[in-house]
Design a protein around this motif. Structure first.
Motif, PDB file in Angstrom:
ATOM      1  N   ILE A   1      23.737  54.646  87.097  1.00  0.00           N
ATOM      2  CA  ILE A   1      22.625  55.165  86.307  1.00  0.00           C
ATOM      3  C   ILE A   1      22.916  56.596  85.894  1.00  0.00           C
ATOM      4  CG2 ILE A   1      20.197  55.861  86.414  1.00  0.00           C
ATOM      5  CD1 ILE A   1      19.761  53.357  88.191  1.00  0.00           C
ATOM      6  N   VAL A   2      23.374  57.419  86.838  1.00  0.00           N
ATOM      7  CA  VAL A   2      23.700  58.802  86.521  1.00  0.00           C
ATOM      8  C   VAL A   2      24.931  58.853  85.632  1.00  0.00           C
ATOM      9  CG1 VAL A   2      24.483  60.991  87.504  1.00  0.00           C
ATOM     10  CG2 VAL A   2      22.639  59.718  88.599  1.00  0.00           C
ATOM     11  N   GLY A   3      25.954  58.092  85.990  1.00  0.00           N
ATOM     12  CA  GLY A   3      27.214  58.138  85.263  1.00  0.00           C
ATOM     13  C   GLY A   3      27.177  57.462  83.914  1.00  0.00           C
ATOM     14  N   CYS A   4      26.196  56.609  83.665  1.00  0.00           N
ATOM     15  CA  CYS A   4      26.123  55.883  82.402  1.00  0.00           C
ATOM     16  C   CYS A   4      25.022  56.443  81.510  1.00  0.00           C
ATOM     17  CB  CYS A   4      25.869  54.396  82.651  1.00  0.00           C
ATOM     18  SG  CYS A   4      27.198  53.561  83.521  1.00  0.00           S
ATOM     19  N   THR A   5      24.705  57.727  81.640  1.00  0.00           N
ATOM     20  CA  THR A   5      23.674  58.315  80.800  1.00  0.00           C
ATOM     21  C   THR A   5      24.290  59.385  79.926  1.00  0.00           C
ATOM     22  OG1 THR A   5      23.104  59.911  82.493  1.00  0.00           O
ATOM     23  CG2 THR A   5      21.828  57.881  82.463  1.00  0.00           C
ATOM     24  N   GLY A   6      23.656  59.630  78.807  1.00  0.00           N
ATOM     25  CA  GLY A   6      24.145  60.628  77.870  1.00  0.00           C
ATOM     26  C   GLY A   6      23.887  60.168  76.454  1.00  0.00           C
ATOM     27  N   GLU A   7      24.455  60.873  75.520  1.00  0.00           N
ATOM     28  CA  GLU A   7      24.254  60.536  74.117  1.00  0.00           C
ATOM     29  C   GLU A   7      24.943  59.222  73.771  1.00  0.00           C
ATOM     30  OE1 GLU A   7      25.120  63.650  71.395  1.00  0.00           O
ATOM     31  OE2 GLU A   7      24.395  65.193  72.767  1.00  0.00           O
ATOM     32  N   ASN A   8      24.359  58.496  72.835  1.00  0.00           N
ATOM     33  CA  ASN A   8      24.923  57.253  72.304  1.00  0.00           C
ATOM     34  C   ASN A   8      25.096  56.164  73.352  1.00  0.00           C
ATOM     35  OD1 ASN A   8      25.202  58.400  69.687  1.00  0.00           O
ATOM     36  ND2 ASN A   8      27.074  59.414  70.372  1.00  0.00           N
ATOM     37  N   ASP A   9      24.271  56.183  74.408  1.00  0.00           N
ATOM     38  CA  ASP A   9      24.408  55.168  75.434  1.00  0.00           C
ATOM     39  C   ASP A   9      23.894  53.803  74.996  1.00  0.00           C
ATOM     40  OD1 ASP A   9      25.732  56.762  77.120  1.00  0.00           O
ATOM     41  OD2 ASP A   9      24.065  57.166  78.467  1.00  0.00           O
ATOM     42  N   ASP A  10      23.351  53.738  73.773  1.00  0.00           N
ATOM     43  CA  ASP A  10      22.953  52.433  73.276  1.00  0.00           C
ATOM     44  C   ASP A  10      24.179  51.545  73.068  1.00  0.00           C
ATOM     45  OD1 ASP A  10      23.698  54.214  71.261  1.00  0.00           O
ATOM     46  OD2 ASP A  10      22.540  53.149  69.733  1.00  0.00           O
ATOM     47  N   ASN A  11      25.370  52.125  73.106  1.00  0.00           N
ATOM     48  CA  ASN A  11      26.607  51.353  72.990  1.00  0.00           C
ATOM     49  C   ASN A  11      27.101  50.833  74.328  1.00  0.00           C
ATOM     50  OD1 ASN A  11      26.708  51.835  70.246  1.00  0.00           O
ATOM     51  ND2 ASN A  11      27.913  53.688  70.492  1.00  0.00           N
ATOM     52  N   LEU A  12      26.418  51.199  75.410  1.00  0.00           N
ATOM     53  CA  LEU A  12      26.787  50.743  76.748  1.00  0.00           C
ATOM     54  C   LEU A  12      25.893  49.584  77.153  1.00  0.00           C
ATOM     55  CD1 LEU A  12      27.206  54.033  78.820  1.00  0.00           C
ATOM     56  CD2 LEU A  12      28.996  52.570  77.930  1.00  0.00           C
ATOM     57  N   ARG A  13      26.481  48.647  77.870  1.00  0.00           N
ATOM     58  CA  ARG A  13      25.710  47.550  78.456  1.00  0.00           C
ATOM     59  C   ARG A  13      26.135  47.405  79.898  1.00  0.00           C
ATOM     60  NH1 ARG A  13      25.099  42.838  73.993  1.00  0.00           N
ATOM     61  NH2 ARG A  13      23.315  43.839  73.024  1.00  0.00           N
ATOM     62  N   LEU A  14      25.154  47.164  80.767  1.00  0.00           N
ATOM     63  CA  LEU A  14      25.417  46.931  82.173  1.00  0.00           C
ATOM     64  C   LEU A  14      24.860  45.571  82.535  1.00  0.00           C
ATOM     65  CD1 LEU A  14      26.312  47.891  85.017  1.00  0.00           C
ATOM     66  CD2 LEU A  14      24.009  48.838  85.281  1.00  0.00           C
ATOM     67  N   TYR A  15      25.727  44.695  83.046  1.00  0.00           N
ATOM     68  CA  TYR A  15      25.329  43.367  83.500  1.00  0.00           C
ATOM     69  C   TYR A  15      25.475  43.320  85.016  1.00  0.00           C
ATOM     70  CZ  TYR A  15      26.192  42.034  78.610  1.00  0.00           C
ATOM     71  OH  TYR A  15      26.180  41.947  77.249  1.00  0.00           O
ATOM     72  N   VAL A  16      24.550  42.633  85.651  1.00  0.00           N
ATOM     73  CA  VAL A  16      24.636  42.398  87.087  1.00  0.00           C
ATOM     74  C   VAL A  16      24.824  40.898  87.276  1.00  0.00           C
ATOM     75  CG1 VAL A  16      23.533  42.648  89.339  1.00  0.00           C
ATOM     76  CG2 VAL A  16      23.090  44.347  87.538  1.00  0.00           C
ATOM     77  N   LEU A  17      25.950  40.513  87.861  1.00  0.00           N
ATOM     78  CA  LEU A  17      26.268  39.109  88.084  1.00  0.00           C
ATOM     79  C   LEU A  17      26.067  38.763  89.555  1.00  0.00           C
ATOM     80  CD1 LEU A  17      29.587  38.796  86.008  1.00  0.00           C
ATOM     81  CD2 LEU A  17      27.214  38.674  85.209  1.00  0.00           C
ATOM     82  N   ASP A  18      25.889  37.483  89.807  1.00  0.00           N
ATOM     83  CA  ASP A  18      25.717  36.963  91.163  1.00  0.00           C
ATOM     84  C   ASP A  18      27.091  36.700  91.766  1.00  0.00           C
ATOM     85  OD1 ASP A  18      25.197  35.518  93.460  1.00  0.00           O
ATOM     86  OD2 ASP A  18      24.006  33.974  92.469  1.00  0.00           O
ATOM     87  N   GLY A  19      27.479  37.532  92.720  1.00  0.00           N
ATOM     88  CA  GLY A  19      28.774  37.374  93.391  1.00  0.00           C
ATOM     89  C   GLY A  19      28.695  36.554  94.660  1.00  0.00           C
ATOM     90  N   GLY A  20      27.551  35.868  94.862  1.00  0.00           N
ATOM     91  CA  GLY A  20      27.362  35.029  96.034  1.00  0.00           C
ATOM     92  C   GLY A  20      26.402  35.675  97.021  1.00  0.00           C
ATOM     93  N   THR A  21      26.180  34.983  98.117  1.00  0.00           N
ATOM     94  CA  THR A  21      25.318  35.511  99.181  1.00  0.00           C
ATOM     95  C   THR A  21      26.059  35.444 100.505  1.00  0.00           C
ATOM     96  OG1 THR A  21      24.294  33.360  99.580  1.00  0.00           O
ATOM     97  CG2 THR A  21      23.155  34.855  98.053  1.00  0.00           C
ATOM     98  N   ILE A  22      25.670  36.354 101.370  1.00  0.00           N
ATOM     99  CA  ILE A  22      26.254  36.418 102.705  1.00  0.00           C
ATOM    100  C   ILE A  22      25.102  36.348 103.694  1.00  0.00           C
ATOM    101  CG2 ILE A  22      27.612  37.804 104.313  1.00  0.00           C
ATOM    102  CD1 ILE A  22      28.789  39.181 101.746  1.00  0.00           C
ATOM    103  N   GLU A  23      25.078  35.293 104.486  1.00  0.00           N
ATOM    104  CA  GLU A  23      24.047  35.161 105.507  1.00  0.00           C
ATOM    105  C   GLU A  23      24.629  35.660 106.825  1.00  0.00           C
ATOM    106  OE1 GLU A  23      21.278  31.843 107.751  1.00  0.00           O
ATOM    107  OE2 GLU A  23      22.552  31.221 106.091  1.00  0.00           O
ATOM    108  N   ALA A  24      24.245  36.878 107.193  1.00  0.00           N
ATOM    109  CA  ALA A  24      24.703  37.454 108.458  1.00  0.00           C
ATOM    110  C   ALA A  24      24.046  36.674 109.589  1.00  0.00           C
ATOM    111  CB  ALA A  24      24.336  38.928 108.534  1.00  0.00           C
ATOM    112  N   LEU A  25      24.849  36.139 110.486  1.00  0.00           N
ATOM    113  CA  LEU A  25      24.315  35.348 111.591  1.00  0.00           C
ATOM    114  C   LEU A  25      23.626  36.217 112.631  1.00  0.00           C
ATOM    115  CD1 LEU A  25      27.283  32.856 111.938  1.00  0.00           C
ATOM    116  CD2 LEU A  25      25.121  32.529 110.720  1.00  0.00           C
TER     117      LEU A  25
END
Length: 188
Positions: free
Chosen positions: A11-35
């Motif tokens: 969020i901090v590093g991806c801010t500034g002028e012309n950031d409308d050209n940036l896209r951030l996607y969050v993908l599902d890398g799986g789940t970890i069930e800690a026993l």
């Protein structure tokens, strides 16, 4: 902790002028069930953790941050059980990248928060990318003793372009819009 720092850094590093050209996607890398969550420094009992993968689309190229659990885990109906956790994949990274029209061969940079197997499971998808790693992490991951640190070198052995990062923050695209901060502690 690390995830919060990553999101805050992005969020901090991806801010500034012309950031409308940036896209951030969050993908599902799986789940970890800690026993037993005590291994994570938490109260005892089971706990399910999300394992996110981030994709930054920048005008100068695409960067993937972490690669989740191996896509092959999707084939295991009951998940992959280890001594400490059960790991599951319901949506492969390959499929999720197709859904956002990103070809792994076109990814310019692959950055890994650290080299544990739950973050490197699909690293070999990105053989054309330059792997960005903190210098100390890279030195361990590329050593003969990598497995002693719970690294899985077969997850990333196909990547040939590796850039060791020795500064923090590291400016990925040299424009101050996507920065990687060193947050050592979990593995080194």
């Amino acid at each position: 902790s690390i995830l919060i720092m990553l999101i805050a850094s992005c969020i901090v590093g991806c801010t500034g002028e012309n950031d409308d050209n940036l896209r951030l996607y969050v993908l599902d890398g799986g789940t970890i069930e800690a026993l037993d969550a005590r291994v994570l420094g938490l109260d005892s009992g089971r706990m399910t953790l999300a394992n996110a993968v981030f994709v930054v689309e920048h005008p100068a190229g695409v960067m993937v941050w972490d690669t989740g659990l191996p896509d092959s885990y999707r084939d295991s109906v009951d998940g992959v059980r280890g001594a400490l956790a059960v790991e599951r994949v319901t949506a492969t990274i390959s499929q999720q990248l197709r859904e956002i029209d990103i070809d792994p061969d076109d990814v310019k940079f692959l950055a890994l928060s650290h080299m544990h197997a739950d973050h490197t499971g699909n690293a070999n998808l990105f053989v054309n990318a330059t792997l960005l790693l903190q210098e100390a992490e890279a030195n361990l991951a590329l050593s003969d003793s990598a497995e002693n640190y719970f690294y899985e070198p077969t997850h990333y052995h196909a990547i040939t372009k590796i850039q060791k990062i020795a500064v923090s923050p590291f400016d990925v695209f040299n424009d101050g819009r996507v920065l990687i901060y060193a947050t050592p502690g979990h593995t080194i």
